[in-house]
Motif scaffolding. Structure first.
Motif, PDB file in Angstrom:
ATOM      1  N   ALA A  34       1.037  -1.227  -0.086  1.00 54.89           N
ATOM      2  CA  ALA A  34       0.049   0.131   0.140  1.00 54.89           C
ATOM      3  C   ALA A  34       0.866   1.162  -0.120  1.00 54.89           C
ATOM      4  CB  ALA A  34      -0.947   0.017   1.095  1.00 54.89           C
ATOM      5  N   PHE A  35       1.770   1.263   0.758  1.00 56.48           N
ATOM      6  CA  PHE A  35       2.800   2.411   0.718  1.00 56.48           C
ATOM      7  C   PHE A  35       3.347   2.386  -0.566  1.00 56.48           C
ATOM      8  CE2 PHE A  35       6.874   4.722   2.332  1.00 56.48           C
ATOM      9  CZ  PHE A  35       6.277   5.634   2.721  1.00 56.48           C
ATOM     10  N   ALA A  36       3.921   1.649  -1.232  1.00 55.47           N
ATOM     11  CA  ALA A  36       4.497   1.726  -2.574  1.00 55.47           C
ATOM     12  C   ALA A  36       3.499   2.007  -3.558  1.00 55.47           C
ATOM     13  CB  ALA A  36       5.072   0.223  -2.882  1.00 55.47           C
ATOM     14  N   GLY A  37       2.296   1.678  -3.186  1.00 50.16           N
ATOM     15  CA  GLY A  37       1.225   2.249  -4.151  1.00 50.16           C
ATOM     16  C   GLY A  37       0.997   3.730  -3.840  1.00 50.16           C
ATOM     17  N   LEU A  38       1.157   4.196  -2.692  1.00 51.29           N
ATOM     18  CA  LEU A  38       1.129   5.849  -2.447  1.00 51.29           C
ATOM     19  C   LEU A  38       2.104   6.422  -3.062  1.00 51.29           C
ATOM     20  CD1 LEU A  38      -0.447   7.674  -0.947  1.00 51.29           C
ATOM     21  CD2 LEU A  38       1.140   7.335   0.793  1.00 51.29           C
ATOM     22  N   ILE A  39       3.380   5.931  -3.003  1.00 53.72           N
ATOM     23  CA  ILE A  39       4.607   6.460  -3.504  1.00 53.72           C
ATOM     24  C   ILE A  39       4.343   6.507  -5.144  1.00 53.72           C
ATOM     25  CG2 ILE A  39       7.184   6.200  -3.903  1.00 53.72           C
ATOM     26  CD1 ILE A  39       7.198   5.147  -1.064  1.00 53.72           C
ATOM     27  N   PHE A  40       3.904   5.596  -5.615  1.00 56.27           N
ATOM     28  CA  PHE A  40       3.772   5.564  -7.145  1.00 56.27           C
ATOM     29  C   PHE A  40       2.737   6.471  -7.457  1.00 56.27           C
ATOM     30  CE2 PHE A  40       1.399   3.785 -10.857  1.00 56.27           C
ATOM     31  CZ  PHE A  40       2.506   3.489 -11.634  1.00 56.27           C
ATOM     32  N   VAL A  41       1.717   6.860  -6.910  1.00 55.09           N
ATOM     33  CA  VAL A  41       0.948   7.714  -6.984  1.00 55.09           C
ATOM     34  C   VAL A  41       1.511   9.274  -6.791  1.00 55.09           C
ATOM     35  CG1 VAL A  41      -1.336   8.990  -6.422  1.00 55.09           C
ATOM     36  CG2 VAL A  41      -1.355   6.454  -6.656  1.00 55.09           C
ATOM     37  N   PHE A  42       2.070   9.118  -5.913  1.00 55.96           N
ATOM     38  CA  PHE A  42       2.914  10.429  -5.519  1.00 55.96           C
ATOM     39  C   PHE A  42       3.775  10.783  -6.646  1.00 55.96           C
ATOM     40  CE2 PHE A  42       6.314  12.751  -3.640  1.00 55.96           C
ATOM     41  CZ  PHE A  42       5.817  14.228  -3.438  1.00 55.96           C
ATOM     42  N   GLY A  43       4.505   9.615  -7.241  1.00 57.09           N
ATOM     43  CA  GLY A  43       5.439   9.677  -8.435  1.00 57.09           C
ATOM     44  C   GLY A  43       4.624  10.298  -9.741  1.00 57.09           C
ATOM     45  N   LEU A  44       3.421   9.550  -9.740  1.00 56.95           N
ATOM     46  CA  LEU A  44       2.795  10.123 -10.996  1.00 56.95           C
ATOM     47  C   LEU A  44       2.424  11.687 -11.063  1.00 56.95           C
ATOM     48  CD1 LEU A  44       0.240   7.072 -11.755  1.00 56.95           C
ATOM     49  CD2 LEU A  44       2.207   7.829 -12.927  1.00 56.95           C
ATOM     50  N   ALA A  45       1.985  12.010  -9.674  1.00 59.94           N
ATOM     51  CA  ALA A  45       1.845  13.567  -9.542  1.00 59.94           C
ATOM     52  C   ALA A  45       3.190  14.342  -9.667  1.00 59.94           C
ATOM     53  CB  ALA A  45       1.110  13.877  -8.178  1.00 59.94           C
ATOM     54  N   MET A  46       4.163  13.871  -9.135  1.00 61.28           N
ATOM     55  CA  MET A  46       5.430  14.541  -9.233  1.00 61.28           C
ATOM     56  C   MET A  46       5.852  14.445 -10.768  1.00 61.28           C
ATOM     57  SD  MET A  46       5.920  15.707  -6.253  1.00 61.28           S
ATOM     58  CE  MET A  46       7.662  16.317  -6.744  1.00 61.28           C
ATOM     59  N   LEU A  47       5.255  13.788 -11.777  1.00 66.00           N
ATOM     60  CA  LEU A  47       5.629  13.562 -12.891  1.00 66.00           C
ATOM     61  C   LEU A  47       5.022  15.313 -13.642  1.00 66.00           C
ATOM     62  CD1 LEU A  47       6.885  11.750 -15.025  1.00 66.00           C
ATOM     63  CD2 LEU A  47       4.549  11.175 -15.718  1.00 66.00           C
ATOM     64  N   ALA A  64      13.460  17.318 -16.317  1.00 67.25           N
ATOM     65  CA  ALA A  64      13.177  17.541 -14.917  1.00 67.25           C
ATOM     66  C   ALA A  64      12.052  16.845 -14.386  1.00 67.25           C
ATOM     67  CB  ALA A  64      13.316  19.027 -14.537  1.00 67.25           C
ATOM     68  N   ALA A  65      11.083  16.958 -15.007  1.00 66.29           N
ATOM     69  CA  ALA A  65       9.945  16.014 -14.392  1.00 66.29           C
ATOM     70  C   ALA A  65      10.273  14.559 -14.563  1.00 66.29           C
ATOM     71  CB  ALA A  65       8.489  16.577 -14.997  1.00 66.29           C
ATOM     72  N   LEU A  66      10.672  14.167 -15.672  1.00 66.28           N
ATOM     73  CA  LEU A  66      11.053  12.914 -16.047  1.00 66.28           C
ATOM     74  C   LEU A  66      11.919  12.263 -14.799  1.00 66.28           C
ATOM     75  CD1 LEU A  66      10.484  10.350 -17.855  1.00 66.28           C
ATOM     76  CD2 LEU A  66      11.916  11.098 -19.065  1.00 66.28           C
ATOM     77  N   GLY A  67      12.976  13.063 -14.530  1.00 63.71           N
ATOM     78  CA  GLY A  67      13.866  12.452 -13.537  1.00 63.71           C
ATOM     79  C   GLY A  67      13.345  12.336 -12.281  1.00 63.71           C
ATOM     80  N   VAL A  68      12.452  13.187 -11.704  1.00 61.65           N
ATOM     81  CA  VAL A  68      11.883  12.895 -10.382  1.00 61.65           C
ATOM     82  C   VAL A  68      11.089  11.819 -10.365  1.00 61.65           C
ATOM     83  CG1 VAL A  68      10.506  14.160  -8.670  1.00 61.65           C
ATOM     84  CG2 VAL A  68      12.145  15.375  -9.766  1.00 61.65           C
ATOM     85  N   ALA A  69      10.265  11.709 -11.502  1.00 59.99           N
ATOM     86  CA  ALA A  69       9.274  10.449 -11.586  1.00 59.99           C
ATOM     87  C   ALA A  69      10.005   9.180 -11.604  1.00 59.99           C
ATOM     88  CB  ALA A  69       8.387  10.529 -12.940  1.00 59.99           C
ATOM     89  N   ILE A  70      11.174   9.272 -12.164  1.00 57.99           N
ATOM     90  CA  ILE A  70      11.821   7.825 -12.336  1.00 57.99           C
ATOM     91  C   ILE A  70      12.336   7.540 -10.828  1.00 57.99           C
ATOM     92  CG2 ILE A  70      13.933   6.845 -13.145  1.00 57.99           C
ATOM     93  CD1 ILE A  70      13.361   8.203 -15.719  1.00 57.99           C
ATOM     94  N   ALA A  71      12.906   8.456 -10.152  1.00 59.22           N
ATOM     95  CA  ALA A  71      13.259   8.440  -8.907  1.00 59.22           C
ATOM     96  C   ALA A  71      12.311   7.890  -7.960  1.00 59.22           C
ATOM     97  CB  ALA A  71      14.063   9.614  -8.193  1.00 59.22           C
TER      98      ALA A  71
END
Length: 163
Positions: A34-47, A64-71
């Motif tokens: 669930a936490f990984a899913g939350l981070i994944f969603v956060f990663g999509l927002a950060m994209l 720049a947006a792509l680099g943060v999302a990949i991290a």
């Protein structure tokens, strides 16, 4: 019978320990997933947002947006890998050993009970055969059972009177 109940209780407790250990691992896996899913969603927002603000000057707005999302995706993948490798501890193995020992003891007691039941069955069959043969020839059986002690007493009395 009391030892069978005690053995069943031991097996029951071992099964409860096994279930508890599996539930603990499942809870951790669900939480990490669930936490990984939350981070994944956060990663999509950060994209959409993070790259624009953080790395826009160095890489431009797109990279720049792509680099943060990949991290963020890498962190989520690491958490999923960790969650998939969670295992139960040594208490599960101990509980299984206790359960298996209890089951072996029950099997041994069941075999003993089966042997006793077979012995009783054999005695009942012998008694039945005796009653059947007595029913067919009651005089023969009575004479045989009476003659043996009478002859023994007669032989003993004759040997005592000669001596």
């Amino acid at each position: 019978m009391e030892s069978i109940v005690r053995t069943l209780r031991i097996i029951w407790r071992a099964e409860l320990l096994i279930i508890e250990a599996k539930l603990n691992v499942a809870t951790k896996r669900i939480g990490a997933t669930a936490f990984a899913g939350l981070i994944f969603v956060f990663g999509l927002a950060m994209l959409n947002v993070a790259g624009f603000f953080a790395l826009e000057d160095v890489w431009g707005p797109i990279y720049a947006a792509l680099g943060v999302a990949i991290a963020d995706f890498l962190v989520a993948i690491l958490l999923l890998l960790w969650a998939s490798r969670l295992t139960t501890g040594p208490e599960l193995e101990l509980a299984r050993d206790v359960r298996d020992a209890g089951l072996q003891e029950l099997e041994a007691k069941a075999e003993d009970i089966q042997d006793e039941v077979e012995a009783v069955r054999d005695e009942l069959l012998a008694l039945k055969n005796s009653l059947v043969s007595f029913g067919r020839n009651p005089l023969d059986n009575t004479l045989n059972s009476l003659l043996t002690p009478i002859l023994t007493l007669l032989i003993k009395s004759l040997t005592k009177s000669k001596g």
